[in-house]
Each structure stands twice: as C-alpha cells, then as structure tokens.
Design a protein around this motif. Structure first.
Motif, PDB file in Angstrom:
ATOM      1  N   LEU A 297       8.203 -48.546  26.515  1.00  0.00           N
ATOM      2  CA  LEU A 297       7.698 -47.366  25.800  1.00  0.00           C
ATOM      3  C   LEU A 297       8.554 -47.083  24.575  1.00  0.00           C
ATOM      4  CD1 LEU A 297       5.687 -45.031  25.676  1.00  0.00           C
ATOM      5  CD2 LEU A 297       7.225 -43.724  27.155  1.00  0.00           C
ATOM      6  N   MET A 298       9.866 -47.169  24.706  1.00  0.00           N
ATOM      7  CA  MET A 298      10.753 -46.960  23.558  1.00  0.00           C
ATOM      8  C   MET A 298      10.474 -48.006  22.485  1.00  0.00           C
ATOM      9  SD  MET A 298      14.379 -45.971  25.372  1.00  0.00           S
ATOM     10  CE  MET A 298      15.191 -45.834  23.778  1.00  0.00           C
ATOM     11  N   HIS A 299      10.267 -49.250  22.909  1.00  0.00           N
ATOM     12  CA  HIS A 299       9.950 -50.325  21.949  1.00  0.00           C
ATOM     13  C   HIS A 299       8.648 -50.025  21.210  1.00  0.00           C
ATOM     14  CE1 HIS A 299       9.173 -54.298  20.304  1.00  0.00           C
ATOM     15  NE2 HIS A 299       8.004 -54.323  20.943  1.00  0.00           N
ATOM     16  N   ALA A 300       7.632 -49.558  21.961  1.00  0.00           N
ATOM     17  CA  ALA A 300       6.339 -49.271  21.334  1.00  0.00           C
ATOM     18  C   ALA A 300       6.452 -48.134  20.334  1.00  0.00           C
ATOM     19  CB  ALA A 300       5.305 -48.940  22.409  1.00  0.00           C
ATOM     20  N   ILE A 301       7.202 -47.098  20.691  1.00  0.00           N
ATOM     21  CA  ILE A 301       7.325 -45.928  19.821  1.00  0.00           C
ATOM     22  C   ILE A 301       8.087 -46.268  18.548  1.00  0.00           C
ATOM     23  CG2 ILE A 301       8.370 -43.637  19.629  1.00  0.00           C
ATOM     24  CD1 ILE A 301       7.749 -43.238  22.602  1.00  0.00           C
ATOM     25  N   MET A 302       9.162 -47.052  18.683  1.00  0.00           N
ATOM     26  CA  MET A 302      10.049 -47.306  17.544  1.00  0.00           C
ATOM     27  C   MET A 302       9.595 -48.457  16.651  1.00  0.00           C
ATOM     28  SD  MET A 302      13.892 -46.660  19.090  1.00  0.00           S
ATOM     29  CE  MET A 302      13.759 -47.984  20.294  1.00  0.00           C
ATOM     30  N   THR A 303       9.072 -49.516  17.253  1.00  0.00           N
ATOM     31  CA  THR A 303       8.814 -50.715  16.447  1.00  0.00           C
ATOM     32  C   THR A 303       7.400 -51.256  16.566  1.00  0.00           C
ATOM     33  OG1 THR A 303       9.557 -52.207  18.221  1.00  0.00           O
ATOM     34  CG2 THR A 303      11.238 -51.391  16.697  1.00  0.00           C
ATOM     35  N   ALA A 304       6.613 -50.791  17.523  1.00  0.00           N
ATOM     36  CA  ALA A 304       5.282 -51.369  17.716  1.00  0.00           C
ATOM     37  C   ALA A 304       4.251 -50.281  17.973  1.00  0.00           C
ATOM     38  CB  ALA A 304       5.300 -52.364  18.870  1.00  0.00           C
ATOM     39  N   PRO A 305       3.892 -49.499  16.935  1.00  0.00           N
ATOM     40  CA  PRO A 305       2.919 -48.418  17.134  1.00  0.00           C
ATOM     41  C   PRO A 305       1.551 -48.905  17.603  1.00  0.00           C
ATOM     42  CG  PRO A 305       3.315 -48.806  14.790  1.00  0.00           C
ATOM     43  CD  PRO A 305       4.356 -49.578  15.543  1.00  0.00           C
ATOM     44  N   GLN A 306       1.240 -50.181  17.349  1.00  0.00           N
ATOM     45  CA  GLN A 306      -0.025 -50.749  17.824  1.00  0.00           C
ATOM     46  C   GLN A 306       0.083 -51.265  19.260  1.00  0.00           C
ATOM     47  OE1 GLN A 306      -2.903 -50.866  15.904  1.00  0.00           O
ATOM     48  NE2 GLN A 306      -1.819 -49.684  14.362  1.00  0.00           N
ATOM     49  N   GLY A 307       1.280 -51.158  19.847  1.00  0.00           N
ATOM     50  CA  GLY A 307       1.487 -51.624  21.206  1.00  0.00           C
ATOM     51  C   GLY A 307       1.597 -53.138  21.293  1.00  0.00           C
ATOM     52  N   ILE A 308       1.786 -53.613  22.512  1.00  0.00           N
ATOM     53  CA  ILE A 308       1.887 -55.057  22.732  1.00  0.00           C
ATOM     54  C   ILE A 308       0.599 -55.755  22.286  1.00  0.00           C
ATOM     55  CG2 ILE A 308       2.207 -56.846  24.476  1.00  0.00           C
ATOM     56  CD1 ILE A 308       3.742 -54.789  26.142  1.00  0.00           C
ATOM     57  N   ALA A 309      -0.529 -55.111  22.537  1.00  0.00           N
ATOM     58  CA  ALA A 309      -1.810 -55.719  22.158  1.00  0.00           C
ATOM     59  C   ALA A 309      -1.901 -55.940  20.664  1.00  0.00           C
ATOM     60  CB  ALA A 309      -2.958 -54.832  22.627  1.00  0.00           C
ATOM     61  N   GLY A 310      -1.411 -54.994  19.881  1.00  0.00           N
ATOM     62  CA  GLY A 310      -1.440 -55.138  18.433  1.00  0.00           C
ATOM     63  C   GLY A 310      -0.649 -56.350  17.973  1.00  0.00           C
ATOM     64  N   GLN A 311       0.514 -56.560  18.600  1.00  0.00           N
ATOM     65  CA  GLN A 311       1.328 -57.719  18.244  1.00  0.00           C
ATOM     66  C   GLN A 311       0.632 -59.025  18.620  1.00  0.00           C
ATOM     67  OE1 GLN A 311       4.840 -56.369  20.442  1.00  0.00           O
ATOM     68  NE2 GLN A 311       5.880 -55.965  18.510  1.00  0.00           N
ATOM     69  N   ILE A 312       0.004 -59.043  19.797  1.00  0.00           N
ATOM     70  CA  ILE A 312      -0.690 -60.256  20.244  1.00  0.00           C
ATOM     71  C   ILE A 312      -1.881 -60.564  19.342  1.00  0.00           C
ATOM     72  CG2 ILE A 312      -2.061 -61.257  22.108  1.00  0.00           C
ATOM     73  CD1 ILE A 312      -0.295 -59.746  24.082  1.00  0.00           C
ATOM     74  N   LEU A 313      -2.692 -59.538  19.041  1.00  0.00           N
ATOM     75  CA  LEU A 313      -3.887 -59.764  18.228  1.00  0.00           C
ATOM     76  C   LEU A 313      -3.524 -60.141  16.799  1.00  0.00           C
ATOM     77  CD1 LEU A 313      -6.163 -56.854  19.520  1.00  0.00           C
ATOM     78  CD2 LEU A 313      -6.364 -59.298  20.013  1.00  0.00           C
ATOM     79  N   ASP A 314      -2.433 -59.570  16.274  1.00  0.00           N
ATOM     80  CA  ASP A 314      -1.983 -59.954  14.938  1.00  0.00           C
ATOM     81  C   ASP A 314      -1.593 -61.427  14.912  1.00  0.00           C
ATOM     82  OD1 ASP A 314      -2.418 -57.493  13.860  1.00  0.00           O
ATOM     83  OD2 ASP A 314      -0.349 -56.799  14.010  1.00  0.00           O
ATOM     84  N   ALA A 315      -0.871 -61.878  15.946  1.00  0.00           N
ATOM     85  CA  ALA A 315      -0.483 -63.279  16.017  1.00  0.00           C
ATOM     86  C   ALA A 315      -1.708 -64.165  16.164  1.00  0.00           C
ATOM     87  CB  ALA A 315       0.465 -63.481  17.195  1.00  0.00           C
ATOM     88  N   PHE A 316      -2.691 -63.720  16.926  1.00  0.00           N
ATOM     89  CA  PHE A 316      -3.933 -64.487  17.119  1.00  0.00           C
ATOM     90  C   PHE A 316      -4.697 -64.613  15.812  1.00  0.00           C
ATOM     91  CE2 PHE A 316      -8.351 -65.007  18.564  1.00  0.00           C
ATOM     92  CZ  PHE A 316      -8.198 -66.091  19.418  1.00  0.00           C
ATOM     93  N   LYS A 317      -4.751 -63.514  15.036  1.00  0.00           N
ATOM     94  CA  LYS A 317      -5.451 -63.549  13.756  1.00  0.00           C
ATOM     95  C   LYS A 317      -4.751 -64.473  12.756  1.00  0.00           C
ATOM     96  CE  LYS A 317      -7.285 -58.843  14.219  1.00  0.00           C
ATOM     97  NZ  LYS A 317      -7.192 -57.454  13.736  1.00  0.00           N
ATOM     98  N   LYS A 318      -3.415 -64.410  12.751  1.00  0.00           N
ATOM     99  CA  LYS A 318      -2.667 -65.263  11.834  1.00  0.00           C
ATOM    100  C   LYS A 318      -2.866 -66.734  12.184  1.00  0.00           C
ATOM    101  CE  LYS A 318       0.930 -61.870  10.789  1.00  0.00           C
ATOM    102  NZ  LYS A 318       2.364 -61.498  10.957  1.00  0.00           N
ATOM    103  N   GLY A 319      -2.891 -67.016  13.507  1.00  0.00           N
ATOM    104  CA  GLY A 319      -3.127 -68.391  13.937  1.00  0.00           C
ATOM    105  C   GLY A 319      -4.499 -68.875  13.527  1.00  0.00           C
ATOM    106  N   GLY A 320      -5.496 -67.981  13.625  1.00  0.00           N
ATOM    107  CA  GLY A 320      -6.857 -68.342  13.225  1.00  0.00           C
ATOM    108  C   GLY A 320      -6.966 -68.563  11.727  1.00  0.00           C
ATOM    109  N   SER A 321      -6.264 -67.753  10.932  1.00  0.00           N
ATOM    110  CA  SER A 321      -6.327 -67.892   9.468  1.00  0.00           C
ATOM    111  C   SER A 321      -5.616 -69.149   9.001  1.00  0.00           C
ATOM    112  CB  SER A 321      -5.712 -66.658   8.806  1.00  0.00           C
ATOM    113  OG  SER A 321      -4.338 -66.544   9.149  1.00  0.00           O
ATOM    114  N   ASP A 322      -4.545 -69.550   9.735  1.00  0.00           N
ATOM    115  CA  ASP A 322      -3.835 -70.773   9.365  1.00  0.00           C
ATOM    116  C   ASP A 322      -4.722 -72.000   9.563  1.00  0.00           C
ATOM    117  OD1 ASP A 322      -1.657 -69.293   8.741  1.00  0.00           O
ATOM    118  OD2 ASP A 322      -0.617 -69.603  10.651  1.00  0.00           O
TER     119      ASP A 322
END
Length: 323
Positions: A297-322
């Motif tokens: 929760l501290m990690h999400a509040i301080m560095t990941a406002p989109q949550g773990i899912a946001g980080q995963i989906l961002d990585a998935f989108k970047k992989g798809g664009s590459d």
C-alpha cells in the motif's frame, strides 16, 4: 475493431481462457476452492474500485454488502426454486438498492467523513449478522435452525468445484463488461465530470446525486452477486467472515492492485484470498500477509498511483508497441 481489442482486452481474453481451461488441470481441488473465493472477492473489489476511480469516493462497506447478498441468496435458496442464476441476479439487485439507500446520507461527504460513514454501515450489518445469523434451511423468515444445514444449490452446469469455478469466472468477466459499458456511456461521462467539479457538473445539467447513487448501487450490485456466489461456493456463510474491518482491507488491496483497470480487481482478490492460503500451506503465519499488504500500500501511494495493474499493463503495452 482496433479501438475495442486493446492490449488490455487481449490480455484479459488470454488470462480468462488460461484460467478457465488450463488452470484446473494444473492445481489440486483445494486450490480450485481458494481460487474460486479469490475470483468472487475480485468481483466485489471491482465495485470498490469503480466508486473510487470514477468519483474519488471511499466505500468501506463492501465486505458487509457481500454478506447482505449472501444472506439474501441463502434465504431465496431455501424458500424458492428459482434458477440459481436468477437468484444471483436478484440478490445483486436487492443489495444494490440497499447499498444506494445507505449511501444517501453520505452523498454530501467526501474523504475521511465518507469513509467513517460507510465503516459505520459495515458495523451495523456486522451486528445484524451476529444477531440473526445466516439462513441454514430453518423455518420462518430468518430460516435459522439448530440443526445440520440444508443443501445450497448450484447451477446444473456447475455442480462440481471446477464447474463452479468456471461459472464464477464467467460472472467475473460479465461484471468487467458491465463496468466497461458504464464507463463508456452516459454514467461514465457524468462520473468523470462530477469528479472534476461537482459545481460544473450541475451547471451542465447533470443530476449529481442520481449518478452518485447509481455508482453506489452498481457497486452494491457487484457485492451482492459476490455474496450469492460465495454462498454457493462455501455452502454456508458465517457472521465472522464479514467483519467491518475487512472492508478497510479490501479497499486497501483494491488500491494496491489498481482501481483503474479490471486487472487491479483480480490482483486484489488474489492478494485477499490466495496469498494468506499460500502462507498457510507453507506453514507460515497468514499474518505475514498483512505486513506485505502494508508495504504494498505504501508503494502504491508513493510510487504507483495506478497500482500494480497499471505497471503490468504499461509494460504489456510497451512490449506490444516494440513488436
């Protein structure tokens, strides 16, 4: 077609097919039950995420509303011969009405005050469950008897644990579609404008009170469906499973998972049910999960406002664009 089949949608379809078709072949019967509960609480977490993501409002009564849905479903199970899917929808609809009703006094509140009001509602239902218990096939309106519990029906196509697991997955996928339809239609636009400025929304002719109630009713509907599905998964429900404080935990895990996508709700359900079960299986205290939840929760509040899912989906989108 490209606007519909986004990378997130592709990921969801792949995950659904793998979970429904292949996962039951890879895990034992015990873990199927755990994953069924995780999927049910993911469905409930999607309702918490909806209210928070679309309106910035905190709902800590979702666990209590799961209990309400379960109570209604059990009462209907013993009192009627309705098909199970119809029973689930009725339990969800009635719970949605109840959720909207209890949200009425809090519609002018935000932040801490709204959180406290919804927590008090959860405590009220906790008292109700402790006082009257859950129906177990007894006589009368409350349907509680000091005897062995009656059978809780499951759909004919989902009587086995694996079949019921897949049935719950279909309900979870349908809930995500329902939320997506709301986000891309009039309610979603009204919620977005209301979150930015209630004054501007009212000036634009939006009935802010109505659309807030709509959000709480939809969240309550999802909680009620979750409770009905949980009654079928467990057979019987217990008041100790719906403590007021559990609503705080579910909300926190929804934030950790990510309130802005369907994947966040799935992660919340897995954290809520699967992680403690894994620790128990390893012979470790399930309380360790609480330490992990706090750090996440501290990690999400301080560095990941989109949550773990946001980080995963961002990585998935970047992989798809590459590619």
């Amino acid at each position: 077609m490209k606007t519909i089949l986004t990378p997130s949608t592709y990921l969801g379809i792949i995950l659904l097919l793998f979970t429904a078709l292949l996962l039951p072949m890879l895990v034992g019967a015990l873990w199927i039950k755990v994953l069924t509960s995780a999927a049910i609480f993911a469905l409930a977490a999607s309702g918490v995420s909806l209210v928070y993501a679309q309106l910035g409002l905190i709902n800590l009564a979702q666990i209590a509303l799961i209990g309400v849905g379960g109570w209604i479903a059990l009462r209907l199970n013993y009192a009627t011969d309705l098909p199970i899917t119809v029973l689930v929808v009725i339990a969800g609809a009635l719970t949605g009405v109840i959720g909207a009703f209890f949200a009425l006094p809090a519609l002018r509140m935000r932040g801490l005050y709204l959180a406290l009001v919804t927590l008090m509602v959860a405590a009220l239902f906790q008292i109700f469950f402790n006082a009257f218990q859950f129906p177990n096939g007894g006589d009368g309106f409350w349907g509680v008897a000091q005897k062995s519990a009656g059978a809780v029906r499951r759909p004919g196509i989902a009587e086995s644990d694996i079949g019921y697991f897949r049935y719950v997955l279909v309900a979870l996928a349908a809930s995500f579609v329902l939320i997506g339809l709301h986000k891309t239609s009039a309610p979603g636009r009204a919620w977005a404008m209301t979150r930015q400025s209630e004054a501007n929304a009212m000036a634009a002719g939006i009935n802010v009170t109505f659309y807030k109630l709509w959000a709480f009713a939809l969240s309550g509907f999802l909680a009620g469906v979750s409770g009905a599905l949980l009654s079928g998964a467990l057979g019987q429900l217990d008041a100790r499973s719906f403590l007021a404080g559990e609503g705080i935990l579910l909300f926190a895990l929804a934030v950790v998972g990510g309130v802005f996508s369907w994947l966040g709700a799935i992660l919340a359900g897995l954290l809520y049910k699967l992680l403690p079960a894994v620790f128990n299986d390893l012979g470790l205290s399930a309380d360790i999960a609480m330490i992990i939840f706090g750090a996440a929760l501290m990690h999400a509040i301080m560095t990941a406002p989109q949550g773990i899912a946001g980080q995963i989906l961002d990585a998935f989108k970047k992989g798809g664009s590459d590619d």
